[in-house]
Design a protein around this motif. Structure first.
Motif, PDB file in Angstrom:
ATOM      1  N   HIS A   1       5.295  92.101  62.863  1.00  0.00           N
ATOM      2  CA  HIS A   1       6.590  91.627  63.362  1.00  0.00           C
ATOM      3  C   HIS A   1       6.676  90.101  63.343  1.00  0.00           C
ATOM      4  O   HIS A   1       7.722  89.534  63.055  1.00  0.00           O
ATOM      5  N   MET A   2       5.540  89.429  63.628  1.00  0.00           N
ATOM      6  CA  MET A   2       5.550  87.965  63.718  1.00  0.00           C
ATOM      7  C   MET A   2       5.000  87.287  62.460  1.00  0.00           C
ATOM      8  O   MET A   2       4.909  86.064  62.411  1.00  0.00           O
ATOM      9  N   ASN A   3       4.638  88.096  61.461  1.00  0.00           N
ATOM     10  CA  ASN A   3       4.145  87.584  60.180  1.00  0.00           C
ATOM     11  C   ASN A   3       2.891  86.711  60.345  1.00  0.00           C
ATOM     12  O   ASN A   3       2.826  85.587  59.873  1.00  0.00           O
ATOM     13  N   ILE A   4       1.894  87.271  61.033  1.00  0.00           N
ATOM     14  CA  ILE A   4       0.605  86.604  61.208  1.00  0.00           C
ATOM     15  C   ILE A   4      -0.506  87.590  60.873  1.00  0.00           C
ATOM     16  O   ILE A   4      -0.260  88.779  60.676  1.00  0.00           O
ATOM     17  N   ASN A   5      -1.728  87.106  60.835  1.00  0.00           N
ATOM     18  CA  ASN A   5      -2.882  87.960  60.593  1.00  0.00           C
ATOM     19  C   ASN A   5      -3.320  88.570  61.927  1.00  0.00           C
ATOM     20  O   ASN A   5      -3.539  87.844  62.899  1.00  0.00           O
TER      21      ASN A   5
ATOM     22  N   LYS B   1       5.824  81.806  52.484  1.00  0.00           N
ATOM     23  CA  LYS B   1       6.560  80.581  52.824  1.00  0.00           C
ATOM     24  C   LYS B   1       5.591  79.440  53.114  1.00  0.00           C
ATOM     25  O   LYS B   1       5.992  78.398  53.616  1.00  0.00           O
ATOM     26  N   LEU B   2       4.302  79.680  52.836  1.00  0.00           N
ATOM     27  CA  LEU B   2       3.216  78.708  52.995  1.00  0.00           C
ATOM     28  C   LEU B   2       2.934  78.366  54.458  1.00  0.00           C
ATOM     29  O   LEU B   2       2.335  77.344  54.761  1.00  0.00           O
ATOM     30  N   ARG B   3       3.326  79.251  55.367  1.00  0.00           N
ATOM     31  CA  ARG B   3       3.037  79.061  56.791  1.00  0.00           C
ATOM     32  C   ARG B   3       1.705  79.739  57.102  1.00  0.00           C
ATOM     33  O   ARG B   3       1.474  80.877  56.704  1.00  0.00           O
ATOM     34  N   TYR B   4       0.835  79.021  57.815  1.00  0.00           N
ATOM     35  CA  TYR B   4      -0.474  79.575  58.141  1.00  0.00           C
ATOM     36  C   TYR B   4      -0.357  80.814  59.011  1.00  0.00           C
ATOM     37  O   TYR B   4       0.383  80.832  59.999  1.00  0.00           O
TER      38      TYR B   4
ATOM     39  N   HIS C   1      -5.455  81.617  55.604  1.00  0.00           N
ATOM     40  CA  HIS C   1      -4.444  82.473  54.967  1.00  0.00           C
ATOM     41  C   HIS C   1      -3.079  81.877  55.254  1.00  0.00           C
ATOM     42  O   HIS C   1      -2.858  81.337  56.342  1.00  0.00           O
ATOM     43  N   CYS C   2      -2.161  82.019  54.291  1.00  0.00           N
ATOM     44  CA  CYS C   2      -0.765  81.645  54.532  1.00  0.00           C
ATOM     45  C   CYS C   2       0.124  82.740  53.969  1.00  0.00           C
ATOM     46  O   CYS C   2      -0.294  83.538  53.141  1.00  0.00           O
TER      47      CYS C   2
END
Length: 175
Positions: free
Chosen positions: A51-55, A85-88, A81-82
């Motif tokens: 949902h939050m687009n994280i690992n 959109k190149l966000r970590y 990792h990103c």
């Protein structure tokens, strides 16, 4: 307290209820995860992470005491990792100039805009666009001087075979 999670939620302009709904969990349970009084199961961590687009491994990083951490902690190696959109979405062993809690959800340029971060972003974008691994040496102006890193980057795929980001392993080069 998981300050990084609170900061990310606020950056995404989400309420605890919206995250809980998106992860299909109770808001009170999410609040306990956020304040650190409960740890999510891997399934719940994955639902929140999606949902939050994280690992999802971010939820367990404080318990990550295995051979990987022992080998790389305090080494000149940074692993990250990103998303597309190149966000970590995950990082291990950042340079001391960077606070781990401020990295997740941000791009390199948002952390420090310079020729090195611009080159790193171009490298990761090339990996995402082409689906090919890339190796390159990039110099960054840091508090301890101009530091060169050998950066290895490769695409990250989801279960459907679609590229969802890039993984990098950067090793400081001693001059």
């Amino acid at each position: 307290m998981r300050d990084w999670l609170i900061q990310l939620r606020k950056k995404l302009k989400l309420t605890q209820q919206q995250v809980a709904d998106g992860a299909h969990i109770d808001r009170a349970y999410y609040a306990q995860i956020e304040n650190g009084t409960r740890n999510p199961s891997m399934a719940v961590a994955s639902q929140i992470a999606t949902h939050m687009n994280i690992n999802p491994m971010l939820f367990f990083s404080e318990h990550f005491n295995g051979p990987f951490e022992q080998a790389l902690l305090n080494s000149p190696v940074i692993v990250a990792h990103c998303d597309t959109k190149l966000r970590y979405t995950w990082m291990f062993n950042p340079h001391p100039d960077f606070n781990m809690e401020n990295i997740i959800g941000k791009t390199d340029e948002e952390l420090d805009s310079n020729e090195g971060t611009q080159a790193l972003m171009k490298l990761k974008q090339r990996v995402i666009d082409t689906g090919k691994t890339v190796k390159e040496t990039i110099a960054f102006p840091l508090s301890n001087g101009m530091i060169q890193y050998f950066v290895f980057a490769q695409p990250i795929y989801n279960a459907s075979g679609e590229i969802i980001g890039a993984a990098t392993a950067s090793t400081e080069i001693q001059s």
